[in-house]
Structure formats: structure tokens, C-alpha cells
Design a protein around this motif. Structure first.
Motif, PDB file in Angstrom:
ATOM      1  N   ARG A  61       4.377   0.606   2.243  1.00 14.37           N
ATOM      2  CA  ARG A  61       4.847  -0.646   2.834  1.00 14.37           C
ATOM      3  C   ARG A  61       5.008  -1.684   1.730  1.00 14.37           C
ATOM      4  O   ARG A  61       4.134  -1.832   0.873  1.00 14.37           O
ATOM      5  N   VAL A  82      -6.755   4.312   9.390  1.00 13.29           N
ATOM      6  CA  VAL A  82      -6.154   5.449  10.085  1.00 13.29           C
ATOM      7  C   VAL A  82      -6.895   5.752  11.376  1.00 13.29           C
ATOM      8  O   VAL A  82      -8.124   5.816  11.414  1.00 13.29           O
ATOM      9  N   GLU A 123       5.736  -1.060  11.683  1.00 19.26           N
ATOM     10  CA  GLU A 123       4.546  -1.605  12.323  1.00 19.26           C
ATOM     11  C   GLU A 123       4.950  -2.611  13.387  1.00 19.26           C
ATOM     12  O   GLU A 123       5.887  -3.374  13.189  1.00 19.26           O
ATOM     13  N   LEU A 159      -4.010  -4.081   5.102  1.00 16.69           N
ATOM     14  CA  LEU A 159      -4.205  -2.649   4.922  1.00 16.69           C
ATOM     15  C   LEU A 159      -4.560  -1.974   6.252  1.00 16.69           C
ATOM     16  O   LEU A 159      -5.603  -2.258   6.838  1.00 16.69           O
ATOM     17  N   PRO A 160      -3.707  -1.063   6.737  1.00 13.68           N
ATOM     18  CA  PRO A 160      -4.048  -0.386   7.993  1.00 13.68           C
ATOM     19  C   PRO A 160      -5.121   0.674   7.786  1.00 13.68           C
ATOM     20  O   PRO A 160      -5.209   1.263   6.721  1.00 13.68           O
ATOM     21  N   VAL A 195      -4.793   5.984   2.898  1.00 13.48           N
ATOM     22  CA  VAL A 195      -4.049   4.758   2.595  1.00 13.48           C
ATOM     23  C   VAL A 195      -4.721   4.062   1.410  1.00 13.48           C
ATOM     24  O   VAL A 195      -5.931   3.825   1.425  1.00 13.48           O
ATOM     25  N   LEU A 210      -8.535 -15.103   4.561  1.00  9.46           N
ATOM     26  CA  LEU A 210      -7.337 -14.289   4.608  1.00  9.46           C
ATOM     27  C   LEU A 210      -6.452 -14.519   3.383  1.00  9.46           C
ATOM     28  O   LEU A 210      -5.249 -14.321   3.411  1.00  9.46           O
ATOM     29  N   HIS A 240       0.138  11.828   2.591  1.00  7.29           N
ATOM     30  CA  HIS A 240      -0.012  12.678   3.775  1.00  7.29           C
ATOM     31  C   HIS A 240      -0.132  14.117   3.305  1.00  7.29           C
ATOM     32  O   HIS A 240       0.747  14.643   2.639  1.00  7.29           O
ATOM     33  N   VAL A 290      -4.381  11.704   6.199  1.00  5.83           N
ATOM     34  CA  VAL A 290      -3.670  10.533   5.679  1.00  5.83           C
ATOM     35  C   VAL A 290      -4.663   9.691   4.904  1.00  5.83           C
ATOM     36  O   VAL A 290      -5.766   9.417   5.399  1.00  5.83           O
ATOM     37  N   THR A 294       0.860   1.005  13.201  1.00  7.77           N
ATOM     38  CA  THR A 294       1.830   1.550  12.258  1.00  7.77           C
ATOM     39  C   THR A 294       2.107   3.015  12.549  1.00  7.77           C
ATOM     40  O   THR A 294       1.174   3.797  12.735  1.00  7.77           O
ATOM     41  N   VAL A 295       3.385   3.358  12.599  1.00  4.79           N
ATOM     42  CA  VAL A 295       3.751   4.765  12.487  1.00  4.79           C
ATOM     43  C   VAL A 295       4.176   4.931  11.031  1.00  4.79           C
ATOM     44  O   VAL A 295       5.118   4.283  10.573  1.00  4.79           O
ATOM     45  N   PHE A 296       3.436   5.742  10.306  1.00  4.08           N
ATOM     46  CA  PHE A 296       3.654   5.833   8.861  1.00  4.08           C
ATOM     47  C   PHE A 296       5.081   6.269   8.535  1.00  4.08           C
ATOM     48  O   PHE A 296       5.597   7.216   9.118  1.00  4.08           O
ATOM     49  N   ASP A 310      -8.772  -6.422   2.807  1.00  3.37           N
ATOM     50  CA  ASP A 310      -7.348  -6.701   2.692  1.00  3.37           C
ATOM     51  C   ASP A 310      -6.765  -6.630   4.093  1.00  3.37           C
ATOM     52  O   ASP A 310      -6.614  -5.559   4.660  1.00  3.37           O
ATOM     53  N   PRO A 311      -6.452  -7.784   4.681  1.00  2.00           N
ATOM     54  CA  PRO A 311      -6.007  -7.782   6.075  1.00  2.00           C
ATOM     55  C   PRO A 311      -4.684  -7.058   6.279  1.00  2.00           C
ATOM     56  O   PRO A 311      -4.312  -6.786   7.417  1.00  2.00           O
ATOM     57  N   THR A 322       4.236   7.671   2.088  1.00  2.00           N
ATOM     58  CA  THR A 322       4.885   6.537   2.737  1.00  2.00           C
ATOM     59  C   THR A 322       4.296   5.266   2.131  1.00  2.00           C
ATOM     60  O   THR A 322       3.234   5.304   1.499  1.00  2.00           O
ATOM     61  N   PRO A 335      -4.442 -11.358  -1.825  1.00  2.00           N
ATOM     62  CA  PRO A 335      -5.012 -10.927  -3.104  1.00  2.00           C
ATOM     63  C   PRO A 335      -3.992 -10.921  -4.236  1.00  2.00           C
ATOM     64  O   PRO A 335      -4.350 -11.160  -5.405  1.00  2.00           O
ATOM     65  N   TRP A 337       0.836  -1.206   0.000  1.00  2.00           N
ATOM     66  CA  TRP A 337       0.000   0.000   0.000  1.00  2.00           C
ATOM     67  C   TRP A 337       0.864   1.247   0.000  1.00  2.00           C
ATOM     68  O   TRP A 337       2.057   1.191   0.290  1.00  2.00           O
ATOM     69  N   ASP A 350       8.764  -0.504   5.663  1.00  2.00           N
ATOM     70  CA  ASP A 350       8.080   0.755   5.410  1.00  2.00           C
ATOM     71  C   ASP A 350       9.096   1.748   4.876  1.00  2.00           C
ATOM     72  O   ASP A 350      10.257   1.724   5.267  1.00  2.00           O
TER      73      ASP A 350
END
Lengths: 378, 287
Positions: free
Chosen positions: A301, B21, B64, B18-19, A110, A145, A103, A108, B58-60, B15-16, A299, A148, A99, A290
Motif C-alpha cells: 500500500r 491479519v 481497503e 498498518l493492518p 505485513v 496518531l 503471501h 501473510v 483490506t483485501v490484500f 502505526d495506525p 502486495t 512516523p 507497508w 494498493d
């Protein structure tokens, strides 16, 4: 090989020109065709478009810590075992961005990286590799789970399998019941016949997709003697395996030997480089990283292949759970052959021999298992 | 015809990895290097959780980490309370976030403490150091439904008096007459009037019926190993002991391979395990 009547009646024979027509037909259908190619003195998987891209007349010589490509006495296109690559690098790429986050001020957002729409045709997949793909299917397409990225690539893939005509020095698929003949999981399967100047392929379809592609190729119905010759190729390969492993009770043997002194013995040789996990077609460990642009406006990951041989793999604050080489080798071997069965209902080993060949010090999984087994009977 | 305004598609992406916010709404320093953060999801979700579960925070741009939930399950937003020790890059960054800062949240994940199974039994809560944080939701649940449980003992060990976590809450709990609270420290100066010694020494002093007890244990792995041994010695069967394991985790959904302990994925099959399910996995070195 046990082939039923219905399958035999549908078998066809292709000449080299027919094989080229198959490559063209796959490309025409929008597939990115990946197949074996001689590259950096190894047989690697790469983009191919022509029969001429295939490693005609090459074979590989494999032993513990040893790999060389050498010339064959004929022009076989698939006259070798497996190289350092496996199809996992296409279904489960070494690095995959998951992802990106934008920012803006304090806001934010995502956004997931969408799964790839790439449609691969894998050309020249061996029986052990089909099993490896099936095993990774269980890992990555496990219910809600499901991953994808893997799922999209997997469901779009077209598989052209090859029955092995040569067993490598480190092969032991017969022990693992994963080869050398392909049984399922392919769209098209080829058996290469090179004899007395004739170069043909006995071909069968394993799916409707496969049948549809085959229908348009220049071909003739496979003759009984060709089918017999194809069966003989697989039987000969099966009888010339480089290695063997007694696999039926290996799970129990390993789990009751977690303190066996053999782990110290192997740890004296193991360099914990992780090569075995990189070349293994089923190893799936990953880590995430990250990153950020310099201004912190974007940012992201990514995940990338990881190995249980690194100190980082088991690191929790204060130290690594598996600090010694002994513990890390034991984790790899017991996971592959024992706990994998509990987790996914199948062994994690397909007997391809890559971990033996590409180990810089030639540690041999079959030898280590045998040593632990034999220590019990002493 | 009026132009169709483009609607933002309300896609429920499952999507597990994906964090989502969240924002830091409250931050409180518990110890020199330990902070409790209360988060709030931007989408307003309250994040229902069961005591013992954890979130991935997570800290962007940094990273994480798995952090257990330390909030009250009966409170709105209890699933977004985390007590964090600054030990690494990401955990350190989390503790330095200011109010309103963005945090990525995935979760909750994992198995939970036996809040229901323990009903009708005595409860022994054995905590070491920061291990009190993942146990706090269990303590809240037990105290909120106190009459469903027999005797309740909270046995807590910290390295030193300065390292005692949730001090004011411990004092509140001590004032209750329906919970036996014992605190010990590994070492102390002369101004400490409490007991000194490892937490396992509290087990023989506590009052509980071992055959009718559910014990929950959380702390450093060595403390859990000796803690379960002390409970076993006191007569508590392994089938009645639960512990929370800590392993490296990168995905929390059983894919990354890091948290394996034998055939278990600690993220998915744990972190809370029944002691008899772990068996020899606790005694083989470096497994």
C-alpha cells in the motif's frame, strides 16, 4: 523588524565564500542539501552543493495564472519569491509506500516500510514556508496518531531560512502575518545584501545546531549598518506586497456564506484541476493505493497526494458528495481559511500566493474572499 | 556459552496505518448482494469495540474500505463481525472471500452510539436499508440491558421485502413483548401484507415520550435528514438525536482529509454525531 539586543550581538556577516562554507559544512555533517535551482524555466527546489547552483541574477514575475523567470540587474542569489515547489515534497513526499505484505501459501506477513533516515538541510526557506511547515507539523505530528514518516524527516531536518528581499506579484504574507521576515522555526537565517558591488549575508542562528554550524565559518561580527540594511530589506519587501487579504474574520465571513452566489461565479472559471492543492505548501490530503505483483506473492500500500478537486475525493458508493465545481472550490477555500482553524488552531493559508500564480485561469484567493465579503455589505 | 537464539522481537509498533491479519471464520449471505463476515484475528485479539464504531478492512492487493461493526459487543469476536454490501472493488472482493481467507484489519475507529446516555429514556431506533447493520450492536446492547431503558421502538425501512436485512433476527425481536418493531418497505408486490411507505412515516405511529427519548438514526443521508425532521416534528430535541454519517475514508485517523464534513473529520469526530452538533452541515447541499 523587531530584533532584540541579544540577537543582534550574535549576528554575523558572511561573504559568498562564507555561504559556500556553510553549504560545505552542512554536506560534511551528512545533510542532503536542498535549495533553489533554475530548472525548466522555473525556480525549483533540488539538490545543491555549490553557491553556483543557486539562481544568481534571476527573479520571478508572478501574477494570476502567470509565472516567468527574468533577469535581475544584480547577482542576487535569493532575488525572487517562491516557485511551484514547496518543502512539503521533501517532508511529505508525493508518494510514500506504507507497508508490504508477503503471501506464502495462505500465510501473510505485513511489514511496515520504516521511516526514512534521510537528513535534509533546506536552504533558502522563506518566512511563509516556515509557517507552512509549522502548520503541517500540527497536522502530522498530532499526538498519538503522529505520522512516523513525516515525523522522522521533520525531526532530522536542518533549516536555513532567508528573509525575503523581493515580494512576488501574488504574495500576501503581510496580511496573513507570516512574513516577509522570519521569526522562528529556523536553525540559521540569512538576509541577503547586494549593493554597490558588495554581496554579503547578515546571518543569525535560531538554534544550538545552527550556532554550532556557524561557529566554524569564515565571518565577521555584523556591523550596525549591515544589521540596519538587513532590516531595511525586510521592511521594503513588506511594503511591496502584490496582494492583501483581510484575514481576521475570514472564518466567520466564509462560514455564514456557504450559499453565496459567488461560489457559482468562481465555479464558472475553475477547471477543478487541483493545481492549487498541489502547489499549496499546507494542503495535506492523501489517498492510498494498493498494488500487487503478478503472482500475488507481494502486495503493498502506498499513499499519494490527493486533491479535494477530484471527483474521487468525496466518492462514496453511488456518487461523489461534492459533484459540482462549486462544491469542490468551496470545500478547498472554506477548509483552507475557516474549518482549518477549528481543526488545527491555525489558518491553513500562509499567503505565499502559489495557488494564484499556478492556477491556469488565474483564480485569486484574495479576490474571491473579498468578493464574498463585499457581497455582504451590498 | 550457549548461542543466543535470536528472539523475535515483540515490537509493539504503533502505526495506525498498518493492518493486522485476520481470517474469515464464517460467511453468511444476508441479501443478494450483502454478506456478513465473521473474522478472527491471527494474534487472537478479540477487538473490543463500542456500538457504532467501524474497522478498516483490506483485501490484500485490492484495497481497503471502512466497514461498520455489526456484531454483538457482549460476544467474543463481536468486534469482528461486518455486514458488507458489494458495491465497489474492495467491498465486492470482501464478499467473495472464502473461509480462511486473509483480511487486513485496522480499528476499531470512531465515536459510538449513546448506549449509556440513553439509559432511563425511551429509545427510538430508526434504520433505513443497510443502516440496520451499524445499529445492530446498539440493539443488542439495549436488549441485553433491557430494564435500564424505557420503551424501545425499532423502526425499519427497506426498499422492498427482498431487501429486508437480518430477517430472522427481526422476527425474533418481534416476538419479544418489550420492543415495538415496525417494518415498512418503499414498494412491494401484492404478496406483501406489511406497510408500504418511507421509514419516516413510522415515526408518528411509534409510542415514545419525545421529551424523554434518545433516538438513533442510520441509513442513507437523505433518509437521515427526513428521519431527524420527523423526530423533531414529533417533539424530540436535536440534543437527543444521534446519526451516523458516511464519507469517503482512506486513513481513519484524521490525516487523509477525505471524510471532512465542515470542520469535522467523520472518521475521528464521528461517524456518530449528535444532531445538534451537525446543525446546518446536514442541510447545505454538497458540503
Amino acid at each position: 523588524m523587531n530584533i532584540d539586543r541579544a540577537r543582534i550581538t550574535q549576528m554575523i556577516t558572511l561573504e559568498i565564500s562564507g555561504l559556500q562554507a556553510l553549504l560545505d559544512a552542512l554536506a560534511k555533517r551528512g545533510y542532503r542539501v536542498i535549495g533553489p535551482k533554475l530548472r525548466d524555466q522555473a525556480i525549483a527546489y533540488d539538490d545543491i552543493s555549490s553557491v553556483r547552483d543557486l539562481p544568481a541574477g534571476w527573479t520571478d514575475e508572478q501574477e494570476g495564472g502567470h509565472y516567468r523567470v527574468t533577469r535581475r540587474s544584480d547577482d542576487a542569489l535569493f532575488g525572487y519569491a517562491v516557485g511551484p515547489h514547496s518543502w512539503k515534497r521533501f517532508l511529505y513526499p508525493p508518494i510514500q509506500q506504507l507497508w508490504r505484505a508477503r503471501h506464502k501459501g495462505s500465510a501473510v506477513s505485513v511489514t511496515p516500510v520504516p521511516p526514512s533516515a534521510e537528513r535534509f538541510a533546506f536552504f533558502g526557506v522563506r518566512a511563509c514556508e516556515l509557517h507552512a511547515i509549522e502548520i503541517q507539523d500540527r497536522v502530522f505530528m498530532n499526538g498519538e496518531l503522529a505520522d512516523p514518516h513525516y515525523k522522522a524527516r521533520r525531526e532530522n531536518a536542518f533549516v536555513v531560512a532567508v528573509n525575503c528581499g523581493t515580494a512576488g506579484g501574488t504574495c500576501f504574507c503581510v496580511s496573513m502575518n507570516t512574513g516577509p521576515g522570519v521569526k522562528r522555526g529556523f536553525d540559521i537565517a540569512l538576509t541577503e545584501l547586494v549593493e554597490g558591488g558588495a554581496h554579503r549575508f547578515v546571518v543569525e542562528a535560531g538554534s544550538d545546531k545552527g550556532r554550532e554550524v556557524l561557529a566554524a565559518l569564515p565571518q565577521h561580527a555584523a556591523k550596525p549598518e549591515e544589521i540596519k540594511a538587513a532590516e531595511a530589506v525586510v521592511a521594503k519587501t513588506a511594503s511591496s506586497m502584490g496582494r492583501a487579504m483581510k484575514a481576521d474574520d475570514v472564518r466567520e465571513v466564509l462560514m455564514r456564506n456557504l450559499d453565496n452566489p459567488r461560489w457559482d461565479h468562481v465555479a464558472e472559471r475553475c477547471m477543478t484541476c487541483g493545481n492549487c492543492t498541489m502547489v499549496c505548501p499546507t494542503c495535506f490530503c492523501m489517498t492510498v493505493e494498493d498494488s500487487s505483483d503478478l503472482e500475488g506473492l507481494e502486495t503493498s500500500r502506498s499513499r499519494r497526494w490527493d486533491s479535494c478537486f477530484t471527483m474521487d475525493h468525496s466518492y462514496v458508493h453511488g456518487g461523489s458528495v461534492r459533484g459540482s465545481a462549486k462544491a469542490r472550490y468551496r470545500q478547498w477555500l472554506t477548509h483552507k481559511l475557516a474549518t482549518w482553524v477549528d481543526q488545527f488552531g491555525t489558518s491553513g493559508c500562509v499567503g505565499c500566493g502559489r495557488c494564484i500564480t499556478w492556477c491556469p485561469v488565474g483564480i485569486d484567493i484574495t479576490e474571491e474572499v473579498a468578493a464574498i465579503r463585499n457581497s455582504e455589505s451590498r | 556459552m550457549a548461542p543466543v537464539t535470536e528472539k523475535k522481537a515483540a515490537v509493539t509498533v504503533h502505526d495506525p496505518m498498518l493492518p493486522r491479519v485476520a481470517r474469515v471464520r464464517k460467511r453468511q449471505r444476508d441479501l443478494a448482494d450483502v454478506w456478513t463476515l465473521n473474522l478472527e484475528m491471527e494474534d487472537g485479539e478479540l477487538l473490543k469495540f463500542a456500538p457504532g464504531q467501524f474497522n478498516m478492512l483490506t483485501v490484500f492487493g485490492v484495497g481497503e474500505v471502512p466497514i461498520s461493526i455489526s456484531g454483538d459487543p457482549a460476544e467474543d469476536g463481536g468486534g469482528l463481525v461486518h455486514t458488507i454490501r458489494a458495491v465497489g472493488t474492495a467491498s465486492g472482493a470482501l464478499t467473495r472471500l472464502g473461509l480462511g481467507a486473509a483480511v487486513g484489519v485496522r480499528g476499531p475507529f470512531g465515536t459510538s452510539w449513546p448506549v449509556e446516555e440513553a439509559k432511563g429514556n425511551d429509545v427510538v431506533i430508526l434504520a433505513g436499508g443497510l443502516g440496520l447493520a451499524p445499529l445492530r450492536p446498539m440493539i443488542y446492547s439495549v436488549l441485553a440491558n433491557r430494564r435500564h431503558y424505557g420503551r424501545v421502538a425499532l423502526l425499519y425501512g427497506a426498499r422492498s421485502p427482498e431487501e429486508i436485512l437480518f430477517r430472522s433476527e427481526l422476527e425474533q425481536w418481534r416476538r419479544r413483548l418489550d420492543i415495538e418493531l415496525q417494518v415498512t418497505v418503499d414498494h412491494a408486490e401484492t404478496d406483501w401484507y406489511g406497510s408500504v411507505g418511507v421509514v419516516t412515516t413510522l415515526v408518528p405511529r411509534a409510542t415514545f415520550d419525545p421529551h424523554n427519548t434518545v433516538a438513533v438514526v442510520c441509513g442513507p443521508e437523505i433518509m437521515m435528514r427526513f428521519g431527524t425532521a420527523a423526530l423533531r416534528k414529533a417533539g424530540v430535541p436535536d440534543q437527543s438525536m444521534y446519526l451516523s454519517m458516511e464519507r469517503s475514508m482512506k486513513c481513519a485517523v484524521g490525516l487523509c482529509g477525505h471524510c471532512q464534513l465542515g470542520s469535522a473529520f467523520v472518521c475521528r469526530d464521528g461517524p456518530v454525531f449528535r444532531s445538534d452538533q451537525l446543525g446546518s452541515l446536514m442541510t447545505v447541499k454538497e458540503l
